[in-house]
Design an enzyme around this catalytic site. Structure first.
Site, PDB file in Angstrom:
ATOM      1  N   GLY A  31       0.883  -1.195  -0.003  1.00  0.00           N
ATOM      2  CA  GLY A  31      -0.039  -0.016  -0.092  1.00  0.00           C
ATOM      3  C   GLY A  31       0.650   1.338   0.017  1.00  0.00           C
ATOM      4  N   ALA A  32       0.160   2.233   0.345  1.00  0.00           N
ATOM      5  CA  ALA A  32       0.835   3.542   0.198  1.00  0.00           C
ATOM      6  C   ALA A  32       1.278   3.834  -1.059  1.00  0.00           C
ATOM      7  CB  ALA A  32       2.025   4.003   1.206  1.00  0.00           C
ATOM      8  N   LEU A  33       0.559   3.553  -2.142  1.00  0.00           N
ATOM      9  CA  LEU A  33       0.854   3.583  -3.448  1.00  0.00           C
ATOM     10  C   LEU A  33       1.664   4.821  -4.067  1.00  0.00           C
ATOM     11  CD1 LEU A  33      -2.078   1.497  -4.990  1.00  0.00           C
ATOM     12  CD2 LEU A  33       0.065   0.842  -3.837  1.00  0.00           C
ATOM     13  N   GLY A  36       5.494   4.433  -8.784  1.00  0.00           N
ATOM     14  CA  GLY A  36       6.366   3.196  -8.994  1.00  0.00           C
ATOM     15  C   GLY A  36       5.239   1.869  -9.212  1.00  0.00           C
ATOM     16  N   HIS A  37       4.536   1.799  -8.101  1.00  0.00           N
ATOM     17  CA  HIS A  37       3.585   0.968  -7.781  1.00  0.00           C
ATOM     18  C   HIS A  37       2.602   0.876  -9.346  1.00  0.00           C
ATOM     19  CE1 HIS A  37       4.137   1.483  -3.459  1.00  0.00           C
ATOM     20  NE2 HIS A  37       4.421   0.400  -3.816  1.00  0.00           N
ATOM     21  N   LYS A 149      13.807  -1.329  -7.635  1.00  0.00           N
ATOM     22  CA  LYS A 149      14.386  -0.464  -6.639  1.00  0.00           C
ATOM     23  C   LYS A 149      14.881  -1.422  -5.581  1.00  0.00           C
ATOM     24  CE  LYS A 149      11.813   1.896  -3.981  1.00  0.00           C
ATOM     25  NZ  LYS A 149      12.103   1.248  -2.564  1.00  0.00           N
ATOM     26  N   GLN A 153      15.562  -7.932  -2.985  1.00  0.00           N
ATOM     27  CA  GLN A 153      14.195  -8.730  -2.913  1.00  0.00           C
ATOM     28  C   GLN A 153      14.071  -9.487  -4.273  1.00  0.00           C
ATOM     29  OE1 GLN A 153      10.409  -6.802  -1.191  1.00  0.00           O
ATOM     30  NE2 GLN A 153      10.190  -6.632  -3.298  1.00  0.00           N
ATOM     31  N   VAL A 176      11.191   3.823 -10.906  1.00  0.00           N
ATOM     32  CA  VAL A 176      10.515   5.064 -11.456  1.00  0.00           C
ATOM     33  C   VAL A 176      11.036   6.132 -10.319  1.00  0.00           C
ATOM     34  CG1 VAL A 176       8.267   6.337 -11.510  1.00  0.00           C
ATOM     35  CG2 VAL A 176       8.402   3.662 -11.846  1.00  0.00           C
TER      36      VAL A 176
END
Length: 280
Positions: A31-33, A36-37, A149, A153, A176
């Site tokens: 969340g907290a889009l 980039g998302h 980014k 991961q 982004v």
């Protein structure tokens, strides 16, 4: 857009989509889009007939004293953006749904999961691998999309997908950036105005290293010294790591050749930020 809270319902919906012959793309998020998302959503929509997303702030990947409680949560606005971008179904479970009482199984990607961010945040990638494995099992997508980014991961998850024989394609997508070069991150919201200016040293330093590589400096030791001098000389910035590594294993390499990852993590004030580039 359909919002789903339970594992069983999400599995049922995704099963029906797959039976209909739809190529299902999946974008997991906390969340907290930001843009980039949304770029991941757009890439998924371009390559798949239907797109699912998830919002889950995963407690398992936060160590005690980290920012789990403070992590930005903007669920209603996130839903609006995902709906606008054409996401068909959003999986938004509670922690008790993902980790019911009595659950004890963890997914640990040994070795690679202890490097870079895994060294700085012990147990972090076990939390990441566990929740992503569970999400992959629930959604069973054809393709899953992650941002470059989070390069460490990506490496951990690629190893997990290979080792556990997940029948999906893991797609890494370009970083982004804001107009000033700062890599977009949900944690950028923590930065004060002064700290945001200080944070620009991360992308600026990576660009200086990239220029040195273009000028035929290939020795990792020399490049790392250049970068550390710039980062350590910036007020308000505390270096966590600066590394030149194999992008698959995250092990250090002596020379900065094509495909090698140059990655940085640093604290700006109290906010930990990461950035990187792959050598072209």
């Amino acid at each position: 857009m359909q919002v789903v809270k339970s594992v069983a319902e999400m599995q049922d919906i995704c099963r029906k989509l797959r039976r209909g012959g739809e190529a299902l793309g999946f974008v997991p998020t906390m969340g907290a889009l930001h843009e980039g998302h949304l770029s991941l959503i757009r890439r998924a929509r371009a390559e798949c007939q239907v797109v699912a997303a998830s919002i889950f702030v995963n407690p398992l990947q936060f160590a005690p004293g980290e920012d789990f409680a403070q992590y930005p949560r903007t669920f209603e606005e996130d839903c609006r953006q995902l709906d606008t971008e054409g996401v068909a179904v959003l999986f938004a479970p509670e922690a008790e749904e993902m980790y019911p009482s009595g659950a004890v199984t963890l997914v640990t990607v040994s070795g690679i999961g202890d490097r870079l961010d895994g060294a700085s945040r012990p147990g972090h990638f076990t939390g990441v691998a566990t929740v992503v494995a569970k999400l992959f099992h629930v959604v069973a997508p054809a393709r899953a999309y992650f941002g470059q980014k989070d390069a460490a991961q990506l490496a951990v998850l690629r190893q997990m997908v290979q080792d556990l024989n997940f029948d999906l394609e893991l797609v890494g997508c370009e970083i982004v950036r804001d107009r000033d070069g700062l890599a977009l991150s949900s944690r950028n919201k923590y930065l004060s105005g002064k700290e945001r200016d200080q944070a620009l040293v991360l992308s600026r330093t990576l660009n200086q290293m990239k220029q040195s590589i273009s000028s035929r400096e290939r020795q990792s030791a020399a490049l790392l010294q250049l970068g550390k001098d710039a980062l350590n000389g910036t007020e308000g910035v505390r270096l966590d790591y600066l590394a030149i590594v194999d992008s698959r294993t995250l092990l250090p390499v002596p020379s900065a050749e094509k495909g090698v990852l140059v990655a940085v993590a640093a604290y700006v004030g109290r906010t930990r930020l990461i950035d990187n580039f792959l050598i072209a």
